[in-house]
Design a protein around this motif. Sequence first.
Motif, PDB file in Angstrom:
ATOM      1  N   UNK A 137       0.813  -1.219   0.000  1.00  0.00           N
ATOM      2  CA  UNK A 137       0.000   0.000   0.000  1.00  0.00           C
ATOM      3  C   UNK A 137       0.844   1.266   0.000  1.00  0.00           C
ATOM      4  N   UNK A 138       1.838   1.315   0.884  1.00  0.00           N
ATOM      5  CA  UNK A 138       2.649   2.526   1.012  1.00  0.00           C
ATOM      6  C   UNK A 138       3.372   2.803  -0.299  1.00  0.00           C
ATOM      7  N   UNK A 184       1.105   4.343  -2.886  1.00  0.00           N
ATOM      8  CA  UNK A 184       0.901   5.775  -2.635  1.00  0.00           C
ATOM      9  C   UNK A 184       2.128   6.555  -3.089  1.00  0.00           C
ATOM     10  N   UNK A 203      -4.502   8.325   2.528  1.00  0.00           N
ATOM     11  CA  UNK A 203      -4.529   6.937   2.998  1.00  0.00           C
ATOM     12  C   UNK A 203      -5.963   6.496   3.295  1.00  0.00           C
ATOM     13  N   UNK A 204      -6.742   7.491   3.715  1.00  0.00           N
ATOM     14  CA  UNK A 204      -8.158   7.187   4.047  1.00  0.00           C
ATOM     15  C   UNK A 204      -8.934   6.716   2.828  1.00  0.00           C
ATOM     16  N   UNK A 236      -7.052   5.364   0.002  1.00  0.00           N
ATOM     17  CA  UNK A 236      -6.252   4.321  -0.646  1.00  0.00           C
ATOM     18  C   UNK A 236      -6.674   2.920  -0.206  1.00  0.00           C
ATOM     19  N   UNK A 237      -6.740   2.731   1.122  1.00  0.00           N
ATOM     20  CA  UNK A 237      -7.016   1.366   1.603  1.00  0.00           C
ATOM     21  C   UNK A 237      -8.431   0.896   1.285  1.00  0.00           C
ATOM     22  N   UNK A 238      -9.447   1.775   1.484  1.00  0.00           N
ATOM     23  CA  UNK A 238     -10.782   1.339   1.021  1.00  0.00           C
ATOM     24  C   UNK A 238     -10.792   0.988  -0.462  1.00  0.00           C
ATOM     25  N   UNK A 239     -10.071   1.805  -1.292  1.00  0.00           N
ATOM     26  CA  UNK A 239     -10.046   1.521  -2.726  1.00  0.00           C
ATOM     27  C   UNK A 239      -9.387   0.169  -2.988  1.00  0.00           C
ATOM     28  N   UNK A 299      -9.328  -2.362  -0.964  1.00  0.00           N
ATOM     29  CA  UNK A 299     -10.279  -3.411  -0.553  1.00  0.00           C
ATOM     30  C   UNK A 299     -11.310  -3.657  -1.654  1.00  0.00           C
ATOM     31  N   UNK A 300     -11.763  -2.534  -2.240  1.00  0.00           N
ATOM     32  CA  UNK A 300     -12.782  -2.649  -3.281  1.00  0.00           C
ATOM     33  C   UNK A 300     -12.225  -3.442  -4.465  1.00  0.00           C
ATOM     34  N   UNK A 345      -9.803  -5.471  -4.465  1.00  0.00           N
ATOM     35  CA  UNK A 345      -9.562  -6.836  -4.014  1.00  0.00           C
ATOM     36  C   UNK A 345     -10.829  -7.677  -4.157  1.00  0.00           C
ATOM     37  N   UNK A 359       2.265   1.590   7.047  1.00  0.00           N
ATOM     38  CA  UNK A 359       2.177   2.753   6.170  1.00  0.00           C
ATOM     39  C   UNK A 359       2.631   4.002   6.921  1.00  0.00           C
ATOM     40  N   UNK A 409     -10.328   5.590   8.413  1.00  0.00           N
ATOM     41  CA  UNK A 409      -9.820   4.707   7.372  1.00  0.00           C
ATOM     42  C   UNK A 409     -10.224   3.270   7.652  1.00  0.00           C
ATOM     43  N   UNK A 455     -12.760   0.822   5.578  1.00  0.00           N
ATOM     44  CA  UNK A 455     -12.385  -0.501   5.104  1.00  0.00           C
ATOM     45  C   UNK A 455     -13.383  -1.545   5.558  1.00  0.00           C
ATOM     46  N   UNK A 478     -16.584  -2.062   3.502  1.00  0.00           N
ATOM     47  CA  UNK A 478     -16.563  -2.758   2.228  1.00  0.00           C
ATOM     48  C   UNK A 478     -16.787  -4.253   2.393  1.00  0.00           C
TER      49      UNK A 478
END
Lengths: 108, 891
Positions: A26-27, A30, A45-46, A48-51, A53-54, A56, B34, B66, B70, B73
């Motif tokens: 992830x890092x 970014x 980051x708020x 990035x990670x949800x995206x 997961x989506x 995935x 991160x 965040x 997550x 989802x």
Amino acid sequence: MPKIDMPPGALVLLILRVLRAGPLHGYAIAQRIHALSAEVLRVEEGSLYPALQKILLKGWVTAEWGTSETNRKVRFYELTAAGRKQLEAELDGYDRVNEAIQAVLRTA
Amino acid sequence: MDTAGGSHGVGAELVRLFRRRPTDAELDRELQFHLEELIASHLRDGVEPGEARRRALVEFGQLDPAKEAMRDIRWMEPLRRWWWDLGYAMRYLWAAPGFTMAAVLSLALGIGANTALFSILNTALLRLIPVERPEELVWFTIDPADGSGRRLNYPFWESLQGDRRWGPVFCTFATTGSVSDAAKTERVELELVSGNYFGVLGVKPLRGRLIAPDDDRHPMGHPVAVVSHAYWQGQMASDDRAVGRTLRINGTAFTVIGVTPPGFAGSEPGFRRMVFVPMKMKRVATPGWDALDKPLVSWLQIGARLPAGADRVALGHELHARYHAFQRTHLDADRKLTPGQKEYFRRWQLSLETMRDAALDRRVRDHLKTLAWVVAALLALACANLAGLLLARGLDRQREIATRLALGAGRWRVVAQLLTESLLLGLGGGAAGLMLGSWCAPAIARQFPLAGAGSEFEVRLDATVFAFTLAVSLVACLAFGLLPALQSTRLDLLRAIKGAGQSRERRRVRQWLLAAQVAIAVVLLTVAGGFGLRLQAVLATDVGFNRERMLVAEIEPMLLNYSNTERIALYRRLEGKLHEAAKRTGSGFTAAALSTVIPMSHFNWSTLFFVDGKPRDVIPRANQVGPGYFQMMGIPLRQGRLLDERDDAGAPRAAVVSERTARMAFPEGDALGRHFMADPRAPRESTFEIVGIVGDIELNDPRRPSREMVYFPYRQWPFPAQAMAIQVRLSAEGSVGTALTSIRQAVAECDGDLPLYGARTTEESLDMLLAAERLSALLGGFFALAAALLSAIGLYGVLAHEVALRRREFGVRLALGATTRLIVWPLMRETIVFTLAGVAAGLLALAAGGLWQSSVAPAAVAVLLLAASIAAWLPGRRAARIEPAAALRCD
């Protein structure tokens, strides 16, 4: 540091694009986006990670725990065949929309 | 590769639903990495550690959102949220006991009524006969039903043996017989059954063994009997050595070979068959006729267990073809039947009717259907109450809901929360309804006309009933919880938070709900009132004879092998003794007579009516009576004379007809003194002179218009009727018990072995006859009152809540000098408008549904308006009594 909000939908495209080169965590994703955009685009980051997961869940990437450059346990994301196809489709669509927008911006 | 490190398996998700830690740890690890990389990069740029961390945190933003994002989802997330909602809803409902109680009670009433009726239907339709897989069983049925119903013949049944198309085919015939068991002789319900009967039904013996194919091979060759569990318990006192005992059935000795399991009393629900004997023993069971070899005598019920997956309709067509092929040869060869009668046989339509459908007669089914509508309407009413309560509750919670929406909760999130609350209410109401229903159902079932006298009707709660109740509760609470939930979440945030919100729209919804409730209640009250009126009208019908204080009992000397002459001699002797007793004070009755038709029963006979060799267009009911009959019954003489002692065997044949018969058969009005013939096959014996004309009566059923009647002296025209009814008029001080003792004594003096049975007053017969009407009136009335009560409560709730909400406003206005009238009147006016709208809608619905009853509707409307006024007056009074100072201080 200049900071521009990401257009909606673009983040997924960018993630898929930077993953085309190979698995990243992830890092690194970014950082890569930040660097490749000449430090214009900053990924929150708020989002990035949800995206991630989506993507995935859609099956466009897989995730696997691995070891980072700094010797830490971290998840690496890797593009799947479906992800590659999706990327092509989105790139194609994006190009056409972009050309259209540019055309309007130039002539209007 | 295992995606996402094994964290997305279904099992893992389920585990995670209630255990948040493992996933969060994974998330934490990834995010933590991160963050640390960010700090490291700042450190590499030469930033101070403290500053590096601060910058990293700023860039990173808050960690928790965040993580929340997550979590959103994951696909199990909605379930987990719902789990939280459930806890919240429980705490919320617990904190508002008044609201919860009102909602649960409303639902309990509605659901309870539905559960009660459904469990009765469930039992009646599905499980009335305790046999294996009753849904596979069918009767061979003849349409039109006004023909012989299910009556076929034995040779046809025999011809079906060996043909497996319809599965195993059995046959059965119910009759009554006199059964002597050492000490006493009783009249008992018998069932003649084919050897495969118990096997096909799948009934297992409690004691001994049941009748098997080998017990039904040779005519009169198998004197064995099976007794029902009820007979074994009652008449045999649960004798351990019952098997092997001897019963004398109509004088012939039978050996008891077994006892049926508890609850089994034959294949026809509602009857209680006591003793089962092999079909081949029919001559003993039905003295006087055998017919086992007669292909054109219709008496036998044939049934089958269809093979699994069989097409019932197609097999019915095959049966039809098969029956007519069988019958044709016999009809062609027959010389006794008239062409019209042969035509009648040829018209028969055969089909297969499931035993389940056959269990209830059409009239009872119609009543049940109406009742089903009534309870459905009651449920709708309860749901409207629930919706009203939820809406009111939504008003109270405006501030809470607005705050949650303002803090960023999605609307659907709040709606889901509110729906969870209705779901809990629905389940609570469903549980209470189930208790209420299971408590009511047996009480209702006891009133039910399904069952013949004394038969057991046990209502059981099973999985089907549970599933039904659950489904009803869920649908009710979700359907009626959704609207208020949507309403409550669509609000003007600012106004709501300030506490000023009372949206007009929401009030409208509640008022329309109120109108709908009133409309439903009007319909229910009218329909129920209609039931009551109909019953009253039937009870008040003038049947043409005096049915007060009348006692009937029956004897059946044919069962003791009396010949026709012996029978008539016995009746004459008995009549003499009864007439003597009637004159004696202390006998308990003042008049007595014999006849073959019992008042207010289903039994009747008809006769043809030929004048001068030609049939007249009238088929009167026939009754064979003894001297004194008309006087005892209170049937008035119009012309000529009544039948008396002179009309004996050997005397000129004399008959009496009713006015209608006289008018229809002799339109010129010259009936008296004319002759008619009742049976062209016995012209001499059946030609009678009309010696009298009496008033019209309806002997069997007060719901029908009176029928044409012909009265024959039983001494001159012995019908094949097996039973003779003794009818007496109770004296003013005589009790049923005294009169019965006197009758018993008179019978015993004539023949000590002759059992007296079926003793009942005409009122009791009428009660049995009208059981369906009585039940409808009773239940309908009860449900309608519940409906009126529910809508009154709903109205009261709406108004009381409104007054409470606007207390401050009223207080201010009162303080500013508004009169009470100005405060209360607008409140009342709205209520009146919507109540009246509801009444109008209800009346329209009645008219549209063809249920309009001008004699009941006004009363129903009056009852509702009264209830509405009381329900509106109480909150109105409270509004008028608001003290401005107190009202203003409270907020």
